[in-house]
Design a protein around this motif. Structure first.
Motif, mmCIF file in Angstrom:
data_model
loop_
_atom_site.group_PDB
_atom_site.id
_atom_site.type_symbol
_atom_site.label_atom_id
_atom_site.label_comp_id
_atom_site.label_asym_id
_atom_site.label_seq_id
_atom_site.Cartn_x
_atom_site.Cartn_y
_atom_site.Cartn_z
ATOM 1 N N UNK A 108 57.822 31.123 42.222
ATOM 2 C CA UNK A 108 57.785 32.575 42.405
ATOM 3 C C UNK A 108 56.446 33.100 41.906
ATOM 4 N N UNK A 109 55.834 33.950 42.706
ATOM 5 C CA UNK A 109 54.530 34.524 42.359
ATOM 6 C C UNK A 109 54.588 36.037 42.495
ATOM 7 N N UNK A 110 53.650 36.694 41.851
ATOM 8 C CA UNK A 110 53.553 38.145 41.912
ATOM 9 C C UNK A 110 52.083 38.526 41.932
ATOM 10 N N UNK A 111 51.725 39.430 42.830
ATOM 11 C CA UNK A 111 50.367 39.958 42.874
ATOM 12 C C UNK A 111 50.459 41.464 42.651
ATOM 13 N N UNK A 112 49.933 41.926 41.496
ATOM 14 C CA UNK A 112 49.968 43.345 41.140
ATOM 15 C C UNK A 112 48.547 43.882 41.225
ATOM 16 N N UNK A 113 48.398 45.005 41.924
ATOM 17 C CA UNK A 113 47.058 45.520 42.170
ATOM 18 C C UNK A 113 47.059 47.032 42.309
ATOM 19 N N UNK A 114 45.941 47.635 41.934
ATOM 20 C CA UNK A 114 45.671 49.042 42.235
ATOM 21 C C UNK A 114 44.592 49.015 43.305
ATOM 22 N N UNK A 115 44.992 49.325 44.536
ATOM 23 C CA UNK A 115 44.073 49.279 45.659
ATOM 24 C C UNK A 115 43.408 50.624 45.875
ATOM 25 N N UNK A 116 42.118 50.576 46.186
ATOM 26 C CA UNK A 116 41.369 51.789 46.504
ATOM 27 C C UNK A 116 41.205 51.860 48.020
ATOM 28 N N UNK A 117 41.567 53.000 48.577
ATOM 29 C CA UNK A 117 41.509 53.218 50.019
ATOM 30 C C UNK A 117 40.610 54.409 50.306
ATOM 31 N N UNK A 118 39.841 54.277 51.384
ATOM 32 C CA UNK A 118 38.914 55.329 51.749
ATOM 33 C C UNK A 118 38.908 55.476 53.266
ATOM 34 N N UNK A 125 40.995 52.846 55.362
ATOM 35 C CA UNK A 125 40.578 51.465 55.214
ATOM 36 C C UNK A 125 40.723 51.059 53.746
ATOM 37 N N UNK A 126 41.043 49.785 53.530
ATOM 38 C CA UNK A 126 41.116 49.235 52.175
ATOM 39 C C UNK A 126 39.688 48.990 51.713
ATOM 40 N N UNK A 127 39.335 49.520 50.540
ATOM 41 C CA UNK A 127 37.980 49.351 50.019
ATOM 42 C C UNK A 127 37.909 48.194 49.027
ATOM 43 N N UNK A 128 38.694 48.284 47.971
ATOM 44 C CA UNK A 128 38.682 47.240 46.951
ATOM 45 C C UNK A 128 39.958 47.343 46.118
ATOM 46 N N UNK A 129 40.201 46.345 45.303
ATOM 47 C CA UNK A 129 41.390 46.356 44.463
ATOM 48 C C UNK A 129 41.090 45.861 43.069
ATOM 49 N N UNK A 130 41.885 46.344 42.139
ATOM 50 C CA UNK A 130 41.778 45.934 40.737
ATOM 51 C C UNK A 130 43.123 45.371 40.322
ATOM 52 N N UNK A 131 43.123 44.150 39.807
ATOM 53 C CA UNK A 131 44.373 43.522 39.400
ATOM 54 C C UNK A 131 44.996 44.289 38.247
ATOM 55 N N UNK A 132 46.305 44.539 38.356
ATOM 56 C CA UNK A 132 47.039 45.204 37.288
ATOM 57 C C UNK A 132 47.583 44.152 36.328
ATOM 58 N N UNK A 133 47.475 44.430 35.070
ATOM 59 C CA UNK A 133 48.029 43.536 34.055
ATOM 60 C C UNK A 133 49.537 43.724 33.999
ATOM 61 N N UNK A 134 50.231 42.764 33.425
ATOM 62 C CA UNK A 134 51.681 42.898 33.271
ATOM 63 C C UNK A 134 51.979 44.104 32.398
ATOM 64 N N UNK A 135 53.081 44.789 32.675
ATOM 65 C CA UNK A 135 53.408 45.972 31.881
ATOM 66 C C UNK A 135 53.678 45.623 30.429
ATOM 67 N N UNK A 136 53.382 46.562 29.550
ATOM 68 C CA UNK A 136 53.633 46.382 28.122
ATOM 69 C C UNK A 136 55.133 46.346 27.873
ATOM 70 N N UNK A 137 55.578 45.413 27.061
ATOM 71 C CA UNK A 137 56.988 45.312 26.712
ATOM 72 C C UNK A 137 57.242 46.217 25.523
ATOM 73 N N UNK A 138 58.216 47.080 25.642
ATOM 74 C CA UNK A 138 58.567 47.988 24.556
ATOM 75 C C UNK A 138 59.978 47.649 24.085
#
Length: 164
Positions: A108-118, A125-138
């Motif tokens: 099982x895999x997961x790809x988390x990203x914040x994509x920038x669209x313009x 169009x998709x411009x670029x993406x920044x990988x999102x880190x795993x959420x903080x565990x509270x």
């Protein structure tokens, strides 16, 4: 059930033929950055690599490694897409945060990203993406203090047991 009756991979619940397939095939343009993101996910799931390339902004299109994304698309079993947030900056720029779930190599895999669209020539169009880190565990409950009884039930203080 025919391929036309398949549910769209993007998770909208609509039929693929009525949803992302129209965008992937060029029958219509995406109206929002999120709609383009969903179509790009569906393109990965269905192997429509030409659409992935075409829907990438011309400024970042030369960076695409076609062999890599083709292999990723073909060697993965795509499980679903979850959109976390869509943030419209203005009429021509937006961000879409998402998680794509898939199986590759039996894992099982997961790809988390914040994509920038313009918009480019009026089209999203998709411009670029920044990988999102795993959420903080509270933690819901306070942590065990050093001098409190150990929660494992040993009868010892936490610092002399599991906290050692």
């Amino acid at each position: 059930m025919t391929d036309k009756d398949k549910t769209c991979p993007c998770g909208s619940g609509a039929r693929f033929a009525d949803c992302c397939e129209q965008i992937i095939n060029g029958e219509r343009e995406s109206q929002t950055a999120e709609e383009l993101m969903r179509a790009r996910y569906s393109a990965f799931a269905t192997g429509a690599i030409d659409f992935i390339v075409a829907s990438t902004h011309s400024r970042t299109r030369p960076e695409i490694e076609i062999q890599y994304i083709t292999e990723w698309s073909q060697t993965s079993t795509w499980l679903g897409l979850q959109i976390f947030e869509t943030k419209q900056v203005d009429d021509n720029k937006a961000y879409v945060s998402f998680e794509a779930l898939y199986i590759q190599g039996g894992k099982d895999q997961s790809h988390r990203e914040k994509g920038e669209f313009e918009r480019e020539n009026g089209k999203w169009r998709f411009l670029t993406g920044e990988e999102l880190k795993n959420p903080t565990v509270r933690y819901e409950t306070p942590r065990t203090g050093r001098n409190e009884p150990c929660p494992c039930g040993s009868g010892k203080k936490y610092k002399k047991c599991c906290g050692a």
